[in-house]
Design an enzyme around this catalytic site. Sequence first.
Site, PDB file in Angstrom:
ATOM      1  N   GLY A 118       0.851  -1.190   0.000  1.00 28.32           N
ATOM      2  CA  GLY A 118       0.000   0.000   0.000  1.00 28.32           C
ATOM      3  C   GLY A 118       0.882   1.232   0.000  1.00 28.32           C
ATOM      4  N   ARG A 143      -2.124  11.432  10.522  1.00 26.40           N
ATOM      5  CA  ARG A 143      -0.998  10.566  10.870  1.00 26.40           C
ATOM      6  C   ARG A 143      -0.087  11.126  11.975  1.00 26.40           C
ATOM      7  NH1 ARG A 143       2.608   8.823   8.313  1.00 26.40           N
ATOM      8  NH2 ARG A 143       2.412   6.694   9.047  1.00 26.40           N
ATOM      9  N   CYS A 182      -9.741  22.481  17.096  1.00 31.53           N
ATOM     10  CA  CYS A 182      -9.683  22.785  18.529  1.00 31.53           C
ATOM     11  C   CYS A 182      -9.235  21.591  19.356  1.00 31.53           C
ATOM     12  CB  CYS A 182     -11.040  23.298  18.983  1.00 31.53           C
ATOM     13  SG  CYS A 182     -11.462  24.782  18.078  1.00 31.53           S
ATOM     14  N   TYR A 228      -2.513   6.890   3.291  1.00 37.29           N
ATOM     15  CA  TYR A 228      -3.245   7.076   4.537  1.00 37.29           C
ATOM     16  C   TYR A 228      -3.384   8.567   4.870  1.00 37.29           C
ATOM     17  CZ  TYR A 228      -1.975   2.168   4.620  1.00 37.29           C
ATOM     18  OH  TYR A 228      -1.795   0.860   4.265  1.00 37.29           O
TER      19      TYR A 228
END
Length: 429
Positions: A281, A318, A349, A378
């Site tokens: 991937g 990530r 926030c 991702y």
Amino acid sequence: MAFGLPCMNYFNHRSAELYAEDVAVRDLVRDLGTPLYIYSARTLRRHFRVMREAFRDTEVLVCFAMKALSNLSVLKLFADLGSGFDIVSGGELMRCMRAGADPRKIVFSGVGKTDEEIEAALRAGILMINAESRPELGRISAVAGRLGIQAPVSLRVNPDLDPGTHPHISTGHRDSKFGIPLAEVDHYYAEARTLPNLELVGLSTHIGSQITELAPFNEAADKVASIVKRLRANGIALKYLDLGGGLGIPYQEEPPPPSAYAHTLTGPLRDSGLKLIIEPGRVLVGNAGILVTRVLYVKETDAKRFIVIDGAMNDLIRPVLYEAYHEIRPVVARDGARILTADVVGPVCESGDFFARERDLPEVQSGDLLAVMSAGAYGFVMASNYNSRPRPAEVIVSGSNYLVVRERDTFEDIVRNEKLLAIPPGPDA
Ligand code: LLP
């Protein structure tokens, strides 16, 4: 190095200015705004070819783990190159079929498939379902029985090893929810053989993601090779061996090149006679994408300097989720800019909304563009509308052309499935 390094990509500065292939990032932003995901078609194609070439001495089916980047146009690009797909849901099945995937090159992974997903996959005629538990085998058998067909099944083995990666993306340890226990593999195959409507065609494993050492791959291949031998001795002859994905990319550490990875995997399995499947991937798409953001403010407190940008954790999660490092570059480099230490943070926030902490970066001003590198894997797929923020647009550059392959969300997209209803007063009203 015969095939080049995996870090090779087509995002480069030409003098002061960052280009995606032959298009200036600044021009894309002028047309499409920020935050913006930009992918390089040439990089995507290159990485696929490099991976296939790395396994050139072995019969291999590359099944792109589409969870990493599932835009329809990216899937079509891979399908046109002959790629197969590793899917993990009914939605992913529909996506890759819509993009023109060959169902005979689709493998279905995941620990929690529903009856509906199993049925859709069997009806589509996929290559195999990687089953992960006894009850799942029972369900696949029942669904296949109902459809009056034989379901091609592989068993996913948990090889019980430490791939040395972040715990959230480590899957090959015995404590993890994935795969069947090593000690019970023979039992599982023996039992599965007695279930109706199953055709046992393979064995699969996947030990984790962003792995930057060869040793865990070697250990997994060794363990799997000995299982295959044993099964064959017991009269269970398989066709496919699926070794999953997991090869890392150089966010910071330098991972081994695909050629070394291929050598490590194929070594122990040379005489197995099985067709190899891999499910890469990240390594195919990670550094084929960047996320471009604009600096809103530079905020100085007595403790720190913050670069507040218009991209946030909802666009790229990530850094906070895996403590992941992404290189950040100014899109237009300023001559003689001072290097200053800053946190690069978004507008959401939460204190977890950061892209980098204590990072040394050339001094920037409000309005400058920053590129978050290696955001192709991702990145967009994990984006959300948190804080009612629109998900970014996605664009693919090819040479001097570009195609918008996903429009930025509008406010109407964000509220599309919601209903504005007056809730009737309850008993306590
Ligand atoms: N095959 C299976 C069964 C998988 O579960 C995965 C990834 C892959 C293949 C592809 O692994 P790769 O080649 O991309 O390492 N969101 C996380 C990564 C999650 C990986 C999940 N499984 C991140 O951003 O690092």
